[in-house]
Design a protein around this motif. Structure first.
Motif, PDB file in Angstrom:
ATOM      1  N   ASN A 134      -5.835  -4.298   8.940  1.00 54.63           N
ATOM      2  CA  ASN A 134      -5.052  -5.361   8.308  1.00 54.63           C
ATOM      3  C   ASN A 134      -3.557  -5.200   8.505  1.00 54.63           C
ATOM      4  OD1 ASN A 134      -4.504  -3.211   6.603  1.00 54.63           O
ATOM      5  ND2 ASN A 134      -4.631  -4.424   4.740  1.00 54.63           N
ATOM      6  N   GLY A 138      -3.445 -11.865   3.341  1.00 52.27           N
ATOM      7  CA  GLY A 138      -3.377 -10.506   2.811  1.00 52.27           C
ATOM      8  C   GLY A 138      -3.060  -9.455   3.847  1.00 52.27           C
ATOM      9  N   GLY A 147       0.901  -4.090  -0.290  1.00 51.29           N
ATOM     10  CA  GLY A 147       0.112  -5.301  -0.263  1.00 51.29           C
ATOM     11  C   GLY A 147      -1.182  -5.031  -1.001  1.00 51.29           C
ATOM     12  N   ASP A 148      -2.198  -5.741  -0.644  1.00 48.43           N
ATOM     13  CA  ASP A 148      -3.507  -5.539  -1.269  1.00 48.43           C
ATOM     14  C   ASP A 148      -4.215  -4.368  -0.600  1.00 48.43           C
ATOM     15  OD1 ASP A 148      -3.863  -9.123  -1.422  1.00 48.43           O
ATOM     16  OD2 ASP A 148      -3.006  -7.741  -2.882  1.00 48.43           O
ATOM     17  N   ARG A 149      -3.730  -3.194  -0.863  1.00 49.93           N
ATOM     18  CA  ARG A 149      -4.299  -2.008  -0.228  1.00 49.93           C
ATOM     19  C   ARG A 149      -3.975  -0.790  -1.060  1.00 49.93           C
ATOM     20  NH1 ARG A 149      -0.408   1.021   2.369  1.00 49.93           N
ATOM     21  NH2 ARG A 149       1.643   0.053   2.512  1.00 49.93           N
TER      22      ARG A 149
END
Length: 735
Positions: free
Chosen positions: A5, A97, A315-317
């Motif tokens: 990602n 994302g 981020g979304d991690r």
């Protein structure tokens, strides 16, 4: 972070195909832009484990002065068409994302606007300059153009609309100028009026105009960022090398056993990311980058806009810390070997912290086992001298190792710079009649410069050292980096210049080479600047307090009555700042700083102001009252510091640096004070003198002494529980 990602677009332009600008000049070829993006690529693949297939790279190298064209294949070149294509590819591949990192190193440009209906007939488009700028077809018509700000705004907006998490870094500028030495400016003073193609490959003219108008409506009243005219956005992080009117430099930086050219922004960004950045925000990283750049190039002030409170690569991690480890131990020599070397950018003097194996919280200083400083290294292994921390167990094989920022240097390197003749820019700026600008001025420089050496031995006091003399054709690659260049200008005056060869501002009055005690005065000024620079470089990126101290500008007021108790009611009416991180104010205006302690224990806070006339004073709380203000934990004990900054007599503008220090102990900051240049250094009111072994007290002791005690502060004591947040304020003379 998973390896699926994260995507990166890296653009580096060294080679600019010959393009004559309207004033007869050209875009100079650069030497460090491709090095920049290659180093960024190495960091992403090695440290973040980003797959090579997720990195889109365009470069224009120029490895041989004889070559007039870059060596890359046409599809790899950063042409206008290829840059637009790669922006679109990254946007198409990325999913909501995903993390997108964009890095451009090269020239920034300014052209007559292609969109007069929104910018006016005299408007200017700011742009990234592709390698093929200025090419014409057989009929003499332009076949390409710069990547303009309106196009960049829409390319970024499309990424945001798709839900991508975007970070943008531009290591370029639009301001040119002459420098001495090896440093180059990534920009030009020229407004390019040569014909360019106006048909955009990004979108239709109507779509570009509509997007620009909508963005400007959303951000009405806010300052625009260089590159420049891109509106501020909450949806991306934007880091630029300098403000629109300033210069962005590339210079030689030591990488392993050799010097390599890099942009100052890129070099210090990567250097900061090699520290333990996990959990830090872009603002935290930016503070360190700015302090490093401005200590080397005072006229370059990096800019940060957007979501600067976002965590680095956040981020979304879930962030995973990357670290080195102890590979060998030599108890007899008190040395350890770690798995780092030239390949990972390690050099002699780099400092590490060693933690117990199994430890994953590297923000805690009290769990460290030892400090390790590199004394030998090869391509993959570094041998470090151990400095054990009292009360901790000995380091063991496999213990994790984290790179730390080095403590500030005390001794500075000064190089004599011999010019063969006046440059065209100096001739144009000279205050002497043309018939006085003779070569004889430059034949005097050897005697004038060499006359300084005896004064260094008598008055240097260990704060400054000679480096080998240089000419404009010969720049040192010695282990020690040059801090100051000293030369003679065409008014027969000594000039103190930064590492790029640009004279420091506000070194007044000038010292003539024939005046009485000239050598002594120049030497004392260099010592003063060295002490100032040591305070300017103070930064503690490894502090566990870094995210516990919240400091931000609230706004400004022209009329303000100082009130003794609590935040004034007038603060409800303050005016917004042009830039939330690096504001500009008029002399006589008040500016307000909010401070909150989110730590579990009280913090003691004091603020130093590094002023335009090279003075340093504790500006809050006032030193005659107390040495610090204690903050209890929580928002309830929020405090607001008010500043009314002024300019020294005769100054039209100045730049002040505000450093907010917070400590758990009683570090004495008043000892870091300095008077204005050429004034004797005396103890400030209420200063009790040296009283501790923390780095702040140690530096205060060093500054208060005539003789520098050692080259650096002791690294074993350089990472105790203290933190500093730094801001820059530009002050203009009231109209």
């Amino acid at each position: 972070m998973t390896d699926s990602n994260f995507y990166a677009l890296l653009i580096g332009v060294n080679c600019y195909l010959p393009h004559r600008l309207s004033d007869g000049t050209y875009y100079d070829n650069l030497q460090g832009a491709v090095n920049d993006v290659n180093a960024v690529e190495a960091f992403l693949t090695v440290n973040l484990k980003v797959p090579e297939s997720h990195i889109f790279k365009l470069t224009a190298s120029n490895p041989n002065p004889v070559l007039k064209e870059p060596v890359e294949q046409p599809e790899q070149l950063p042409t206008y068409a290829n840059m637009v294509l790669k922006f679109k590819e990254v946007t198409e591949i990325g999913q909501p994302g995903d993390l997108i990192y964009i890095h451009y190193s090269g020239h920034g440009g300014r052209t007559i606007t292609a969109y007069p209906e929104i910018k006016g007939e005299a408007g200017v488009d700011e742009s990234l300059v592709p390698t093929d700028i200025g090419q014409l077809d057989k009929s003499g018509q332009p076949v390409n153009c710069c990547l303009r700000d309106l196009e960049l705004a829409l390319l970024l907006k499309r990424m945001e609309n798709k839900g991508l998490i975007v970070t943008v870094v531009f290591d370029s500028c639009h301001s040119g100028g002459a420098t001495r030495g090896e440093a180059k400016v990534r920009g030009t003073d020229t407004l390019d009026k040569m014909p360019q193609k106006t048909d955009s490959l990004v979108a239709s003219r109507e779509e570009l105009l509509d997007n620009w108008r909508s963005l400007r409506q959303v951000t009405r009243g806010e300052s625009s960022l260089h590159l420049g005219s891109l509106p501020q956005s909450k949806d991306y992080v934007f880091l630029a090398a300098c403000s629109p009117s300033e210069k962005a430099f590339e210079d030689g930086f030591r990488c392993g056993e050799e010097k390599r050219k890099h942009g100052a922004l890129t070099y210090w960004l990567l250097d900061s990311l090699q520290q333990d950045y996990v959990g830090l925000t872009y603002k935290d990283i930016y503070d360190r980058i700015r302090a490093k750049i401005q200590s080397q190039f005072p006229q370059q002030n990096p800019m940060l806009l957007g979501e600067f409170d976002r965590t680095v690569f956040g981020g979304d991690r879930t962030a995973v810390t990357q670290f080195l480890s102890v590979q060998k131990i030599n108890p007899a020599k008190q040395q350890v070997s770690i798995n780092a070397g030239i390949a990972t950018g390690i050099r002699k003097g780099a400092t590490f912290a060693i933690y117990p194996i199994g430890n994953r919280d590297f923000s805690q200083t009290d769990t460290r086992l030892a400090i390790a400083e590199v004394v030998e290294y090869d391509s993959t292994v570094a041998v470090c001298k151990l400095q054990p921390i009292q009360g901790q167990r000995e380091a063991a094989l496999g213990d994790p190792v984290i790179l730390l920022a080095p403590p500030p240097a005390l001794v500075r390197q000064v190089c004599l710079f011999h010019q063969e003749q006046a440059t065209a820019d100096e001739m144009a700026l000279s205050q002497l009649p043309p018939n006085k600008l003779t070569p004889e001025i430059y034949t005097q420089q050897t005697q004038a410069l060499e006359s300084l050496k005896p004064a260094f031995h008598v008055f240097g006091q260990g704060w400054i050292e000679w480096a080998d003399s240089q000419s404009h054709q010969n720049i040192s690659s010695d282990e020690e980096e040059i801090d100051y260049l000293l030369c003679i200008n065409n008014q027969e005056e000594y000039e103190i210049c930064d590492a790029a060869g640009v004279p420091y501002k506000n070194i007044n009055p000038p010292v003539k080479i024939h005046e009485s005690k000239a050598s002594q005065k120049v030497t004392q000024r260099l010592i003063h600047l060295s002490k100032y620079k040591a305070v300017q470089e103070l930064y503690n990126s490894a502090s566990p307090l870094l995210d516990k101290l919240q400091v931000k500008w609230l706004g400004k007021l022209y009329d303000y009555a100082v009130e003794a108790d609590g935040p004034p009611e007038q603060l409800k009416k303050f005016k917004p700042l042009d830039d939330p991180l690096n504001p500009t104010i008029q002399e006589g205006e008040w500016i307000f700083l909010e401070i909150i302690n989110f730590h579990s224990h009280p913090l003691r806070v004091a603020i130093l102001e590094l002023q335009s006339d090279w003075a340093i004073e504790q500006s809050w709380p006032k030193p005659h009252k107390q040495g610090y203000e204690e903050f209890s934990p929580g928002v309830a004990d929020r405090k607001v510091a008010a500043f009314c900054l002024s300019l020294p007599e005769g100054y039209q503008e100045g730049v002040d640096i505000i450093k907010v220090f917070a400590t758990l102990g009683e570090a004495e900051l008043r000892g870091l004070a300095l008077p204005a240049l050429d004034s004797p250094i005396v103890a400030p009111p209420g200063y009790r003198g040296y009283s501790g072994s923390d780095p702040l007290s140690l530096l205060a002791k060093a500054i208060s002494q005539e003789q520098a005690q050692g080259r650096r502060l002791n690294a074993a004591y350089s990472y105790r529980e203290w933190v500093v947040k730094q801001f820059t304020v530009r002050v203009n003379l009231s109209e």
